[in-house]
Scaffold this motif. Sequence first.
Motif, PDB file in Angstrom:
ATOM      1  N   VAL A 198       7.550  -2.555   0.060  1.00  0.00           N
ATOM      2  CA  VAL A 198       6.700  -2.178  -1.075  1.00  0.00           C
ATOM      3  C   VAL A 198       5.281  -1.958  -0.561  1.00  0.00           C
ATOM      4  O   VAL A 198       4.684  -2.844   0.064  1.00  0.00           O
ATOM      5  CB  VAL A 198       6.712  -3.270  -2.161  1.00  0.00           C
ATOM      6  N   ALA A 199       4.751  -0.766  -0.830  1.00  0.00           N
ATOM      7  CA  ALA A 199       3.399  -0.447  -0.359  1.00  0.00           C
ATOM      8  C   ALA A 199       2.357  -1.207  -1.160  1.00  0.00           C
ATOM      9  O   ALA A 199       2.560  -1.558  -2.325  1.00  0.00           O
ATOM     10  CB  ALA A 199       3.151   1.054  -0.493  1.00  0.00           C
ATOM     11  N   LYS A 200       1.221  -1.468  -0.533  1.00  0.00           N
ATOM     12  CA  LYS A 200       0.125  -2.119  -1.234  1.00  0.00           C
ATOM     13  C   LYS A 200      -0.439  -1.177  -2.288  1.00  0.00           C
ATOM     14  O   LYS A 200      -0.521   0.027  -2.086  1.00  0.00           O
ATOM     15  CB  LYS A 200      -0.978  -2.512  -0.244  1.00  0.00           C
ATOM     16  N   ASN A 201      -0.828  -1.755  -3.413  1.00  0.00           N
ATOM     17  CA  ASN A 201      -1.338  -0.956  -4.515  1.00  0.00           C
ATOM     18  C   ASN A 201      -2.416  -1.742  -5.236  1.00  0.00           C
ATOM     19  O   ASN A 201      -2.268  -2.954  -5.469  1.00  0.00           O
ATOM     20  CB  ASN A 201      -0.196  -0.610  -5.491  1.00  0.00           C
ATOM     21  N   GLU A 202      -3.491  -1.071  -5.584  1.00  0.00           N
ATOM     22  CA  GLU A 202      -4.580  -1.751  -6.276  1.00  0.00           C
ATOM     23  C   GLU A 202      -4.138  -2.134  -7.681  1.00  0.00           C
ATOM     24  O   GLU A 202      -3.494  -1.356  -8.392  1.00  0.00           O
ATOM     25  CB  GLU A 202      -5.809  -0.844  -6.354  1.00  0.00           C
ATOM     26  N   LEU A 203      -4.469  -3.357  -8.078  1.00  0.00           N
ATOM     27  CA  LEU A 203      -4.081  -3.851  -9.392  1.00  0.00           C
ATOM     28  C   LEU A 203      -5.225  -3.664 -10.387  1.00  0.00           C
ATOM     29  O   LEU A 203      -6.398  -3.830 -10.049  1.00  0.00           O
ATOM     30  CB  LEU A 203      -3.699  -5.330  -9.325  1.00  0.00           C
TER      31      LEU A 203
END
Length: 235
Positions: free
Chosen positions: A13-18
């Motif tokens: 799972v790629a990093k993603n801004e929350l």
Amino acid sequence: GLPLALIMKKGDVAKNELFYDCIKRNQFETMTEGKFQSKLENRMTRFESIKIIREEFGNNDAIIATTGKIGRELFTLGDTKNQFYIVGSMGCAAGIGFGIQHVRPKRRVIVLDGDGAALMKMGTIATIGHYQPEQFLHIILDNEAYESTGGQHSVSPSADFCNIAAACGYSRCYRIDTKNDLLNTIRSVKKLFGPSLIHLKVSSDPVSDLGRPTLKPYQVKERFMDFLEREGRND
């Protein structure tokens, strides 16, 4: 409609801004109204209360009933497609009701909860207060007991559900234990927006020969989903 499991490795799972919807509320804005007046033996039965609630709302309103006697009594009063009976998931009624109102904001949702069930997952009250569903009515039918498992006492006499809900952001909170107050309160909250809570004290008189839903749980689910879809196209 089947169980699903995903087995994943680290990095899949790629990093993603929350992003968070931060809503700040003044916990003292909510007004709590009413006080309990009747002794336990003089209160309405839960069955009588559910009958009044059921008659005061329309067939287009979603009614979610918690597990145990509350769902069984609602079914016994009349089975309709807008009623959802929760089986074996104590404390989940408010969360399910909130989820429905969150995705169908024009649909009025009435949750019939029990004192023991509400105590089991009180964190849901905070979530509801935070997100402010506009047409959400949370009714806690409090007989101060776990009736379905033998009538053991709950700790609800020392829990002020109105103050709890008010501190969590509910718009209106009511304490009632009479028929007239129940009728007047329901008719009042119909005109209001925002989550409302009714803490309704009832007697623990059981209903003899109480039936059980004749539909299987998956049939109740599918019928209710169809009700939300077919009669909620303008939501």
